[in-house]
Design an enzyme around this catalytic site. Structure first.
Site, PDB file in Angstrom:
ATOM      1  N   HIS A 103      49.227 -29.025  24.677  1.00 13.04           N
ATOM      2  CA  HIS A 103      49.571 -28.148  25.807  1.00 13.04           C
ATOM      3  C   HIS A 103      50.725 -27.264  25.349  1.00 13.04           C
ATOM      4  O   HIS A 103      51.857 -27.410  25.803  1.00 13.04           O
ATOM      5  CB  HIS A 103      49.962 -29.013  26.998  1.00 13.04           C
ATOM      6  CG  HIS A 103      50.016 -28.279  28.305  1.00 13.04           C
ATOM      7  ND1 HIS A 103      49.973 -26.902  28.408  1.00 13.04           N
ATOM      8  CD2 HIS A 103      50.119 -28.749  29.580  1.00 13.04           C
ATOM      9  CE1 HIS A 103      50.052 -26.560  29.683  1.00 13.04           C
ATOM     10  NE2 HIS A 103      50.136 -27.662  30.409  1.00 13.04           N
ATOM     11  N   ARG A 106      50.950 -25.138  38.291  1.00 10.54           N
ATOM     12  CA  ARG A 106      51.947 -24.387  37.538  1.00 10.54           C
ATOM     13  C   ARG A 106      51.359 -23.524  36.434  1.00 10.54           C
ATOM     14  O   ARG A 106      51.693 -22.359  36.298  1.00 10.54           O
ATOM     15  CB  ARG A 106      52.947 -25.317  36.831  1.00 10.54           C
ATOM     16  CG  ARG A 106      54.149 -25.662  37.621  1.00 10.54           C
ATOM     17  CD  ARG A 106      54.600 -27.029  37.194  1.00 10.54           C
ATOM     18  NE  ARG A 106      53.523 -27.951  37.489  1.00 10.54           N
ATOM     19  CZ  ARG A 106      53.304 -28.450  38.697  1.00 10.54           C
ATOM     20  NH1 ARG A 106      54.085 -28.135  39.686  1.00 10.54           N
ATOM     21  NH2 ARG A 106      52.282 -29.250  38.920  1.00 10.54           N
ATOM     22  N   THR A 107      50.503 -24.135  35.617  1.00  6.06           N
ATOM     23  CA  THR A 107      50.068 -23.403  34.431  1.00  6.06           C
ATOM     24  C   THR A 107      49.280 -22.162  34.844  1.00  6.06           C
ATOM     25  O   THR A 107      49.560 -21.047  34.394  1.00  6.06           O
ATOM     26  CB  THR A 107      49.260 -24.324  33.500  1.00  6.06           C
ATOM     27  OG1 THR A 107      50.058 -25.464  33.228  1.00  6.06           O
ATOM     28  CG2 THR A 107      48.927 -23.641  32.189  1.00  6.06           C
ATOM     29  N   LYS A 123      26.391 -24.718  35.385  1.00  4.87           N
ATOM     30  CA  LYS A 123      24.965 -24.531  35.062  1.00  4.87           C
ATOM     31  C   LYS A 123      24.666 -24.999  33.651  1.00  4.87           C
ATOM     32  O   LYS A 123      23.559 -24.856  33.161  1.00  4.87           O
ATOM     33  CB  LYS A 123      24.593 -23.051  35.165  1.00  4.87           C
ATOM     34  CG  LYS A 123      24.830 -22.426  36.517  1.00  4.87           C
ATOM     35  CD  LYS A 123      24.417 -20.957  36.459  1.00  4.87           C
ATOM     36  CE  LYS A 123      24.805 -20.225  37.720  1.00  4.87           C
ATOM     37  NZ  LYS A 123      24.663 -18.772  37.545  1.00  4.87           N
ATOM     38  N   ARG A 144      42.129 -23.719  30.345  1.00  5.14           N
ATOM     39  CA  ARG A 144      42.369 -25.169  30.415  1.00  5.14           C
ATOM     40  C   ARG A 144      41.022 -25.864  30.522  1.00  5.14           C
ATOM     41  O   ARG A 144      40.151 -25.421  31.267  1.00  5.14           O
ATOM     42  CB  ARG A 144      43.227 -25.513  31.622  1.00  5.14           C
ATOM     43  CG  ARG A 144      43.234 -27.011  31.882  1.00  5.14           C
ATOM     44  CD  ARG A 144      44.235 -27.399  32.911  1.00  5.14           C
ATOM     45  NE  ARG A 144      45.588 -27.243  32.400  1.00  5.14           N
ATOM     46  CZ  ARG A 144      46.673 -27.671  33.051  1.00  5.14           C
ATOM     47  NH1 ARG A 144      46.543 -28.253  34.222  1.00  5.14           N
ATOM     48  NH2 ARG A 144      47.875 -27.526  32.536  1.00  5.14           N
TER      49      ARG A 144
HETATM   50  C1  NCD Z   1      50.892 -31.186  32.708  1.00  3.13           C
HETATM   51  C2  NCD Z   1      49.479 -31.114  32.206  1.00  3.13           C
HETATM   52  O1  NCD Z   1      48.628 -30.479  32.826  1.00  3.13           O
HETATM   53  O2  NCD Z   1      49.234 -31.695  31.156  1.00  3.13           O
HETATM   54  N1  NCD Z   1      51.105 -30.330  33.784  1.00  3.13           N
HETATM   55  C3  NCD Z   1      51.455 -29.048  33.554  1.00  3.13           C
HETATM   56  O3  NCD Z   1      50.768 -28.278  32.939  1.00  3.13           O
HETATM   57  N2  NCD Z   1      52.649 -28.657  33.977  1.00  3.13           N
HETATM   58  C4  NCD Z   1      51.349 -32.566  32.958  1.00  3.13           C
HETATM   59  C5  NCD Z   1      50.538 -33.431  33.861  1.00  3.13           C
HETATM   60  O4  NCD Z   1      49.492 -33.045  34.382  1.00  3.13           O
HETATM   61  O5  NCD Z   1      50.968 -34.558  34.047  1.00  3.13           O
END
Ligand code: NCD
Length: 359
Positions: free
Chosen positions: A129, A51-52, A80, A101
Site C-alpha cells: 500500500h 480515505r484512499t 461480469k 485498489r
Molecule cells: C488501510 C488499508 O486499506 O490497507 N487503510 C487505508 O488505506 N488507510 C488499513 C486498513 O484497512 O486497516
C-alpha cells in the site's frame, strides 16, 4: 512511463522530493490549483475504501483535474468476469492516470503491465500500500522533523496489514532505523519482509508485549486486525482484541512519541487517546491528500517521457508454483506464473512476492 506499485519503486531522493512538493502545496495551494487542468484520474476501487479513494479524488480536484471511476467491484465489469488486464487497457482509453485498489496480491502490477497510462497501487490484497506509506512519511517528517535514528513500533496485524509491509520497506532505507514488531504469534510479519530487513542489516525485535515495548518507541504505528483476509473466522474472533491503546498505556510512552494509524480504527485505539497531542492519525489522513497530489503531479510529468513501462523479471526460474491463495495469478485469465530469485536465493512469485514451491 512510471507507475507506483511498490514503495521501493521510488528512490530515497524521490521520496524526499515528494515530501518537499507536498510541503510546498500546503504552503502555496494556489500555485497548484490548475496544474492538472484537462487531465482525468480514474479511481478503480474493487475493494472498499474511504480515505484512499476520497483523498485521491480530492487531490485531483485540488489540482484542477477531473475524476472518473467506480467504488466497488459490483459496479464494474469485473462482476461480469472482466480481467484486470482488460480493465486496465480499457481505462487507458478514457483517463490519464489510474489509482487502483484490488483484493488480490499483485493486481496492481498486472494493471501496470497492461495500461498505457501510469498506475498507482492503492492497495493490492495483503501485499503493498505505497500511497499510505507516502502519507506516513509526510507525517513522520512533520511530527518528528526527521527520518533517521527512529525506533518504530508496528503493532497489530503484521501478517495481513499491507500498510506495514510498505512502511518497513521505506523506513529501512534511512540511517539508524530500528523496528519493534509487536503482534500475536499468529499475525507475525511475513518472512519476506523479515528477510529484507536481515539483508539490509536493519535491527528489529519481535514481541507480543505492547506495554513492555512502548517506552523505547519514537513512533507507534497501530494497525487494525484485517478481518477480511482471515480464512478462518474463529481465528479472527480470537485475535481481534489483541491490542487496545489506552491513555494508561500512553502514560508509559516518550513525551514526543507519535501515534500513527492508517485508519480505519476498529477498537485498537481507545477514543480517549484522540485528545492526546501525540495522536497523529487524523493529521496523517490529511497528509495523505497532499502526498497523493505530489505523486499525481510527478507521474503525469513522467508520463510525457515514453520510457519503458513496468516489466516482469526476464528469464525467471521455471519449475515452480505460487501457492498464495490470494495471489492474482490464481484468478486472472491466462496470467503466466512468473518467478524471480531474490537476493537471499529464495524463489518468489513475481506477482505477490510469496515464497514459491516446487511444481
Ligand atoms: C488501510 C488499508 O486499506 O490497507 N487503510 C487505508 O488505506 N488507510 C488499513 C486498513 O484497512 O486497516
Amino acid at each position: 512511463m512510471r507507475s507506483l506499485i511498490d514503495i521501493l519503486d521510488l528512490s530515497v531522493q524521490e521520496l524526499d522530493g515528494l515530501t518537499d512538493t507536498a510541503l510546498d502545496i500546503i504552503d502555496h495551494p494556489e500555485k497548484y490549483a490548475r496544474a492538472c487542468e484537462g487531465k482525468k484520474l480514474a479511481t478503480l476501487f474493487f475493494e472498499p475504501s474511504t480515505r484512499t479513494r476520497l483523498s485521491f479524488e480530492a487531490a485531483m480536484y485540488e489540482l484542477g483535474g477531473h475524476v472518473i471511476g467506480f467504488s466497488e467491484a459490483a459496479s464494474s465489469s469485473a462482476s461480469k468476469g472482466e480481467s484486470v488486464a482488460d480493465t486496465a487497457k480499457i481505462v487507458s482509453c478514457y483517463a490519464d492516470i489510474i489509482a487502483m485498489r484490488h483484493p488480490r496480491d499483485g493486481a496492481a502490477l498486472v494493471a501496470a503491465l497492461n495500461a498505457s497510462i501510469p498506475v498507482i497501487n492503492g492497495g493490492d490484497g495483503g501485499h503493498c500500500h505505497p500511497t499510505q506509506t507516502l502519507a506516513d512519511l509526510l507525517t513522520i517528517r512533520r511530527e518528528m522533523g526527521r527520518f533517521d535514528h527512529l525506533t518504530i513500533g508496528v503493532c497489530g496485524d503484521l501478517k495481513y496489514g499491507r500498510t506495514v509491509h510498505s512502511l518497513v520497506g521505506a523506513m529501512s532505507r534511512y540511517e539508524g532505523t530500528r523496528f519493534v514488531l509487536i503482534s500475536p504469534e499468529e499475525l507475525r510479519m511475513p518472512d519476506y519482509v523479515l528477510r529484507a530487513m536481515d539483508e539490509q542489516g536493519i535491527p528489529y525485535t519481535e514481541t507480543a508485549d505492547l506495554d513492555g515495548a512502548i517506552p523505547q518507541l519514537d513512533i507507534l504505528y497501530m494497525t487494525r486486525i484485517q478481518r477480511e483476509r482471515f480464512a478462518d473466522p474463529a481465528q479472527y474472533e480470537r485475535l481481534k482484541d489483541s491490542y487496545v491503546l489506552t491513555p494508561a498505556l500512553m502514560a508509559g510512552a516518550k513525551a514526543d512519541m507519535a501515534v500513527l494509524h492508517p485508519l480505519p480504527r476498529v477498537n485498537e485505539i481507545a477514543v480517549a487517546v484522540d485528545a492526546d497531542p501525540r495522536a497523529a492519525y487524523f493529521r496523517q489522513a490529511l497528509n495523505g491528500k497532499y502526498m497523493r497530489m505530489a505523486l499525481i503531479l510527478k507521474l503525469l510529468d513522467a508520463a510525457k517521457d515514453p520510457a519503458p513501462q513496468a516489466s516482469l523479471p526476464a528469464d525467471g526460474p521455471s519449475g515452480w508454483r505460487c501457492h498464495n491463495r490470494r495471489c492474482i495469478c490464481q484468478t486472472e485469465q491466462e496470467l503466466p506464473q512468473t518467478f524471480y530469485r531474490a537476493g537471499d536465493g529464495v524463489v518468489r512469485c513475481a506477482w505477490c512476492d510469496a515464497v514459491a514451491e516446487r511444481e
